[in-house]
Enzyme design. Structure first.
Site, mmCIF file in Angstrom:
data_model
loop_
_atom_site.group_PDB
_atom_site.id
_atom_site.type_symbol
_atom_site.label_atom_id
_atom_site.label_comp_id
_atom_site.label_asym_id
_atom_site.label_seq_id
_atom_site.Cartn_x
_atom_site.Cartn_y
_atom_site.Cartn_z
ATOM 1 N N ASP A 148 1.338 -1.325 0.250
ATOM 2 C CA ASP A 148 -0.392 -0.027 0.307
ATOM 3 C C ASP A 148 0.627 1.339 0.339
ATOM 4 O OD1 ASP A 148 1.085 0.216 2.287
ATOM 5 O OD2 ASP A 148 -0.736 -0.183 3.397
ATOM 6 N N GLU A 151 0.053 -9.010 -0.674
ATOM 7 C CA GLU A 151 -0.894 -8.839 0.206
ATOM 8 C C GLU A 151 -2.056 -7.871 -0.585
ATOM 9 O OE1 GLU A 151 1.833 -7.336 3.794
ATOM 10 O OE2 GLU A 151 0.469 -5.218 2.870
ATOM 11 N N HIS A 200 12.018 5.751 13.505
ATOM 12 C CA HIS A 200 11.471 5.489 12.043
ATOM 13 C C HIS A 200 12.332 7.032 11.682
ATOM 14 C CE1 HIS A 200 10.083 6.650 7.708
ATOM 15 N NE2 HIS A 200 9.551 5.825 7.978
HETATM 16 C C1 UD1 Z 1 6.083 5.438 3.593
HETATM 17 C C2 UD1 Z 1 5.037 5.108 3.450
HETATM 18 C C3 UD1 Z 1 4.306 4.146 4.295
HETATM 19 C C4 UD1 Z 1 5.109 2.668 5.259
HETATM 20 C C5 UD1 Z 1 6.161 2.990 5.512
HETATM 21 C C6 UD1 Z 1 7.188 2.291 5.960
HETATM 22 C C7 UD1 Z 1 4.509 6.822 1.991
HETATM 23 C C8 UD1 Z 1 3.328 7.164 1.407
HETATM 24 N N1 UD1 Z 1 4.630 6.273 3.131
HETATM 25 O O1 UD1 Z 1 6.036 6.400 4.824
HETATM 26 O O2 UD1 Z 1 3.065 3.949 3.892
HETATM 27 O O3 UD1 Z 1 4.762 2.288 5.975
HETATM 28 O O4 UD1 Z 1 6.855 3.962 4.286
HETATM 29 O O5 UD1 Z 1 8.763 2.664 6.694
HETATM 30 O O6 UD1 Z 1 3.653 5.151 1.063
HETATM 31 N N2 UD1 Z 1 14.152 8.546 5.376
HETATM 32 C C9 UD1 Z 1 15.198 8.680 5.313
HETATM 33 N N3 UD1 Z 1 15.598 7.630 4.879
HETATM 34 C C10 UD1 Z 1 15.699 6.065 4.611
HETATM 35 C C11 UD1 Z 1 13.349 6.578 4.889
HETATM 36 C C12 UD1 Z 1 13.063 7.625 4.899
HETATM 37 O O7 UD1 Z 1 16.097 9.324 5.550
HETATM 38 O O8 UD1 Z 1 15.736 5.058 4.354
HETATM 39 C C13 UD1 Z 1 13.112 9.840 5.210
HETATM 40 C C14 UD1 Z 1 13.273 10.225 4.412
HETATM 41 O O9 UD1 Z 1 13.465 12.476 4.456
HETATM 42 C C15 UD1 Z 1 11.722 10.316 3.181
HETATM 43 C C16 UD1 Z 1 11.266 10.459 4.739
HETATM 44 O O10 UD1 Z 1 11.683 9.413 5.664
HETATM 45 O O11 UD1 Z 1 11.795 11.775 2.746
HETATM 46 C C17 UD1 Z 1 9.897 9.659 4.159
HETATM 47 O O12 UD1 Z 1 10.215 8.743 3.231
HETATM 48 P P1 UD1 Z 1 8.752 8.800 2.812
HETATM 49 O O13 UD1 Z 1 8.881 6.833 2.385
HETATM 50 O O14 UD1 Z 1 8.154 9.312 1.857
HETATM 51 O O15 UD1 Z 1 7.499 7.439 4.037
HETATM 52 P P2 UD1 Z 1 7.064 7.427 4.685
HETATM 53 O O16 UD1 Z 1 6.513 8.006 6.357
HETATM 54 O O17 UD1 Z 1 8.472 6.237 5.529
HETATM 55 N N1 UDP Z 2 11.231 -3.158 10.887
HETATM 56 C C1 UDP Z 2 12.527 -3.906 11.367
HETATM 57 N N2 UDP Z 2 13.463 -2.460 12.289
HETATM 58 C C2 UDP Z 2 13.093 -1.593 13.116
HETATM 59 C C3 UDP Z 2 12.074 -1.608 12.796
HETATM 60 C C4 UDP Z 2 11.112 -2.336 12.220
HETATM 61 O O1 UDP Z 2 13.313 -4.077 10.442
HETATM 62 O O2 UDP Z 2 14.062 -0.546 13.404
HETATM 63 C C5 UDP Z 2 11.050 -4.084 10.391
HETATM 64 C C6 UDP Z 2 9.041 -4.951 11.134
HETATM 65 O O3 UDP Z 2 10.031 -6.169 11.614
HETATM 66 C C7 UDP Z 2 8.338 -4.390 10.030
HETATM 67 C C8 UDP Z 2 8.960 -3.727 9.351
HETATM 68 O O4 UDP Z 2 9.537 -3.424 9.503
HETATM 69 O O5 UDP Z 2 8.569 -6.237 9.510
HETATM 70 C C9 UDP Z 2 8.071 -2.708 9.770
HETATM 71 O O6 UDP Z 2 8.396 -1.109 8.819
HETATM 72 P P1 UDP Z 2 7.207 0.184 8.936
HETATM 73 O O7 UDP Z 2 6.437 -0.568 10.277
HETATM 74 O O8 UDP Z 2 8.274 1.508 8.251
HETATM 75 O O9 UDP Z 2 5.809 0.250 7.852
HETATM 76 P P2 UDP Z 2 4.361 -0.631 7.829
HETATM 77 O O10 UDP Z 2 4.661 -2.425 8.244
HETATM 78 O O11 UDP Z 2 3.912 0.271 9.164
HETATM 79 O O12 UDP Z 2 4.220 -0.475 6.758
#
Ligand code: UD1
Ligand code: UDP
Length: 369
Positions: A97, A119, A245
């Site tokens: 998603d 999924e 995160h």
């Molecule tokens: C995204 C997904 C969400 C998912 C989540 C899992 C969308 C809209 N959101 O949200 O569905 O549950 O990932 O974690 O698709 N960033 C880093 N390094 C990384 C990852 C993120 O610096 O490795 C920071 C960056 O500034 C980036 C920001 O996080 O721009 C947001 O990342 P983004 O993927 O847009 O949103 P998430 O909140 O991570």
């Molecule tokens: N996870 C990880 N390291 C962390 C936190 C979560 O590997 O520090 C794993 C967790 O076991 C799960 C996945 O990341 O499999 C969940 O990711 P996240 O919560 O970012 O996204 P969501 O599942 O809500 O889309």
């Protein structure tokens, strides 16, 4: 030979698609498989690619600091055009998603490839929760030709939406395939430096493990969550461990509010095997994550889910998960009660595995053979 393109971009997609990648690569007489990462996430994606030893054929390297949904969506569609034109896949597999999932499904449809949705069929039917994931998942489901539903409940959602039954396969969730592999690898590798360093952090304390990142909780939601965690820490002899995160909208409030609380330890996101080890070592887990809601019941860990609603009702029905929203009092009172009430704790920590048997990826590959 069928050409299969597997596309993902974020940490959870990578964890849940890695078993699928491995299963397709094993069947190289039937399939030419290529992996494309959008790198919607960078560091958090790379941690997973390292653990599962996957080298993407294409890496769009799209992540920008504090990126927005508009430009990310456009960049994914534009970035995939040359990939789809060069490889001309018969089928493109996407997961779940995220923006990567929905934008990739749309690009694959434009290119004339079939789309398989892993999924598929999870629903809240509230388009604002989770935001924007509920709509991403519904859009992907509209476009997809094949639907791999993790549970009978998700299949029944798709049937209600007039999706043809022959295009749906109930597979279990591939997260359980990934979880089983991780648990085995940690067991086989007891001299692991990462695990040794985590053992030093936790010592012999009881652990409350926390994760949180949902967009609908940004702002007031995160302020309430942090206040609740402070309250829990004050009423608890153990340690609250929170791998934060990397989203700046999460990093800032969490570090500002919780940075100097004695028994709260804020750490970087953990590599998958470290996080699985930490879940196993925890007493309870407080999270808004989708994936963690699926993993924790298999490990017998009670979970408080900081959301108003969930597209994963199976573990709520089984009694392992309680929805507490982003409500300060609800989060802290439920957590403190669970820590103190050992009978309730025992009832909630009964092992449940509503999400699969670890063979989901194999079923997906067999569907295409
Ligand atoms: C995204 C997904 C969400 C998912 C989540 C899992 C969308 C809209 N959101 O949200 O569905 O549950 O990932 O974690 O698709 N960033 C880093 N390094 C990384 C990852 C993120 O610096 O490795 C920071 C960056 O500034 C980036 C920001 O996080 O721009 C947001 O990342 P983004 O993927 O847009 O949103 P998430 O909140 O991570
Ligand atoms: N996870 C990880 N390291 C962390 C936190 C979560 O590997 O520090 C794993 C967790 O076991 C799960 C996945 O990341 O499999 C969940 O990711 P996240 O919560 O970012 O996204 P969501 O599942 O809500 O889309």
């Amino acid at each position: 030979m069928k050409k299969v393109l597997i596309v993902f971009g974020t940490r959870p997609e990578a964890i849940k698609m890695s078993p699928v990648v491995k299963a397709f690569q094993k069947e190289n007489l039937y399939f030419e498989t290529r992996v494309c990462v959008t790198a919607q996430h960078r560091e958090m994606l790379d941690q997973v690619l390292d653990f599962f030893d996957i080298t993407p054929y294409y890496d769009l390297d799209l992540m920008k600091p504090n990126q927005n949904l508009y430009s990310l969506t456009g960049d994914i569609i534009n970035g995939l055009k040359p990939v789809l034109e060069e490889f001309v896949p018969d089928v493109v597999l996407v997961h779940g998603d995220t923006t990567t999932s929905a934008a990739t499904a749309l690009a694959a449809f434009y290119a004339g490839s079939k789309v398989g949705h892993v999924e598929a069929g999870l629903r809240t039917y509230n388009k604002l929760a989770p935001f924007p994931e509920e709509i991403n998942r519904q859009l992907t489901g509209r476009i997809a030709d094949y639907h791999f539903a993790p549970t009978e409940k998700s299949k029944s959602n798709l049937l209600m939406e007039q999706i043809a039954e022959e295009s749906i396969l109930v597979t279990g969730n591939t997260v359980i395939d990934a979880l089983f592999e991780s648990v085995e690898r940690v067991k086989d590798n007891i001299d692991n430096d990462l695990i040794n360093s985590l053992e030093k952090i936790v010592g012999d304390h009881e652990i409350v493990l926390v994760t949180g990142h949902r967009r609908e909780n940004f702002g007031d939601g995160f302020l309430n969550i942090c206040a609740a965690l402070k309250e829990i820490a004050l009423n608890f002899n153990g340690k609250v461990i929170y791998p934060v995160h990397l989203n700046p909208n999460v990093q800032k409030p969490v570090h500002d509010i919780l940075g100097d609380v004695d028994n709260i330890k804020l750490i970087d996101p953990l590599p998958y095997e470290g996080f699985v080890w930490m879940m196993n070592r925890s007493k309870i887990i407080i999270t808004d994550s989708g994936g963690v809601q699926e993993e924790a019941p298999s490990l017998g860990k009670p979970v408080l889910v900081m959301r108003e609603t969930t597209e994963r009702p199976e573990a709520v029905d089984a009694g392992t998960v309680i929805l507490v929203g982003a409500d300060k009092n609800k989060i802290s009172s439920e957590a403190i009660d669970l820590i103190k009430d050992s009978d309730r704790y025992k009832r909630m920590s009964a092992l449940h595995n509503p999400y699969g048997d670890g063979k989901a990826a194999e079923r997906i590959v067999n569907f295409f053979k």
